[in-house]
Write a protein that holds these residues in place. Structure first.
Motif, mmCIF file in Angstrom:
data_model
loop_
_atom_site.group_PDB
_atom_site.id
_atom_site.type_symbol
_atom_site.label_atom_id
_atom_site.label_comp_id
_atom_site.label_asym_id
_atom_site.label_seq_id
_atom_site.Cartn_x
_atom_site.Cartn_y
_atom_site.Cartn_z
ATOM 1 N N UNK A 187 10.510 -4.503 -26.664
ATOM 2 C CA UNK A 187 10.658 -5.637 -25.742
ATOM 3 C C UNK A 187 10.767 -6.947 -26.516
ATOM 4 N N UNK A 188 9.988 -7.084 -27.578
ATOM 5 C CA UNK A 188 10.060 -8.305 -28.395
ATOM 6 C C UNK A 188 11.429 -8.433 -29.059
ATOM 7 N N UNK A 189 11.983 -7.331 -29.523
ATOM 8 C CA UNK A 189 13.324 -7.366 -30.112
ATOM 9 C C UNK A 189 14.373 -7.778 -29.095
ATOM 10 N N UNK A 190 14.242 -7.256 -27.884
ATOM 11 C CA UNK A 190 15.165 -7.601 -26.810
ATOM 12 C C UNK A 190 15.070 -9.094 -26.496
ATOM 13 N N UNK A 191 13.847 -9.607 -26.424
ATOM 14 C CA UNK A 191 13.633 -11.025 -26.118
ATOM 15 C C UNK A 191 14.143 -11.897 -27.269
ATOM 16 N N UNK A 192 13.918 -11.457 -28.504
ATOM 17 C CA UNK A 192 14.384 -12.238 -29.656
ATOM 18 C C UNK A 192 15.902 -12.383 -29.641
ATOM 19 N N UNK A 193 16.587 -11.289 -29.334
ATOM 20 C CA UNK A 193 18.046 -11.307 -29.362
ATOM 21 C C UNK A 193 18.652 -12.053 -28.177
ATOM 22 N N UNK A 194 18.068 -11.890 -27.005
ATOM 23 C CA UNK A 194 18.698 -12.436 -25.796
ATOM 24 C C UNK A 194 18.054 -13.714 -25.275
ATOM 25 N N UNK A 195 16.907 -14.100 -25.825
ATOM 26 C CA UNK A 195 16.218 -15.282 -25.302
ATOM 27 C C UNK A 195 15.889 -16.279 -26.420
ATOM 28 N N UNK A 196 15.094 -15.847 -27.390
ATOM 29 C CA UNK A 196 14.600 -16.780 -28.409
ATOM 30 C C UNK A 196 15.737 -17.337 -29.274
ATOM 31 N N UNK A 197 16.564 -16.464 -29.803
ATOM 32 C CA UNK A 197 17.629 -16.912 -30.693
ATOM 33 C C UNK A 197 18.623 -17.839 -29.982
ATOM 34 N N UNK A 198 19.113 -17.506 -28.789
ATOM 35 C CA UNK A 198 20.011 -18.439 -28.099
ATOM 36 C C UNK A 198 19.361 -19.797 -27.804
ATOM 37 N N UNK A 199 18.061 -19.801 -27.464
ATOM 38 C CA UNK A 199 17.382 -21.074 -27.217
ATOM 39 C C UNK A 199 17.310 -21.912 -28.488
ATOM 40 N N UNK A 200 17.041 -21.267 -29.607
ATOM 41 C CA UNK A 200 16.990 -22.006 -30.873
ATOM 42 C C UNK A 200 18.356 -22.584 -31.222
ATOM 43 N N UNK A 201 19.419 -21.809 -30.987
ATOM 44 C CA UNK A 201 20.762 -22.274 -31.329
ATOM 45 C C UNK A 201 21.214 -23.443 -30.458
ATOM 46 N N UNK A 202 20.835 -23.441 -29.185
ATOM 47 C CA UNK A 202 21.283 -24.507 -28.291
ATOM 48 C C UNK A 202 20.449 -25.771 -28.423
ATOM 49 N N UNK A 203 19.254 -25.655 -28.994
ATOM 50 C CA UNK A 203 18.406 -26.829 -29.184
ATOM 51 C C UNK A 203 17.653 -27.267 -27.941
ATOM 52 N N UNK A 204 17.544 -26.389 -26.953
ATOM 53 C CA UNK A 204 16.775 -26.735 -25.760
ATOM 54 C C UNK A 204 15.312 -26.934 -26.135
ATOM 55 N N UNK A 205 14.666 -27.913 -25.533
ATOM 56 C CA UNK A 205 13.302 -28.262 -25.908
ATOM 57 C C UNK A 205 12.244 -27.608 -25.023
#
Length: 158
Positions: A61-79
């Protein structure tokens, strides 16, 4: 995050935390009267087996969240939730590594240190994940209320 991802992360975190807490209580907080006992409580091996079975589902589940949630949020710069999300992510790495090392280390001194690291990081992970979810939920609720207030204000006759 979609509904399945929230459900998977929430369920696996809860079951892993509950089995880990049960193992902690039965292993470290209970004492047996039998001086020859290998375990402190009859449920101790069951908590251990359950914890070892559900922890890989949490890692998935953490891998799924990292790929589909955490990484895209980091790339877009959302605060929104950025700091709490980063802290949760940083605590995850030593928690997972120490959980694996507990199963292979045999030296008593190292094993005790790794167990302490695992327990501490698991507690921090659970607390920061819950804090992250609540913080993001509260922020989004505030944004919705602010938007509704702005709409109501613009609809008011002058």
């Amino acid at each position: 995050m979609n509904g399945f991802e929230k459900w998977a992360l929430g369920l696996t975190t809860a079951t892993t935390a509950i089995t880990g807490l049960g193992l902690f209580i039965t292993k470290y907080l209970m004492q047996t009267d039998d001086p020859w006992a290998v375990i402190n409580h009859p449920l101790q091996p069951w908590f251990l087996k359950a914890h070892i079975l559900v922890a890989p589902a949490l890692i998935f589940a953490l891998g799924m969240i990292a790929a589909r949630h955490a990484w895209p949020y980091l790339k877009t710069g959302l605060r929104s939730g950025l700091r709490s999300g980063i802290v949760t992510t940083l605590v995850t790495v030593p928690m997972v590594l120490s959980g694996h090392l507990i199963q292979i280390i045999t030296a008593p001194g190292w094993l005790k240190g790794i167990a302490v690291l695992h327990i501490a990081t698991a507690f921090l992970f659970t607390a920061t994940l819950v804090g992250h979810r609540l913080r993001v939920r509260w922020r989004r609720r505030g944004e919705r209320l602010q938007a509704a207030s702005a709409v109501a204000e613009s609809a008011r006759p002058t």
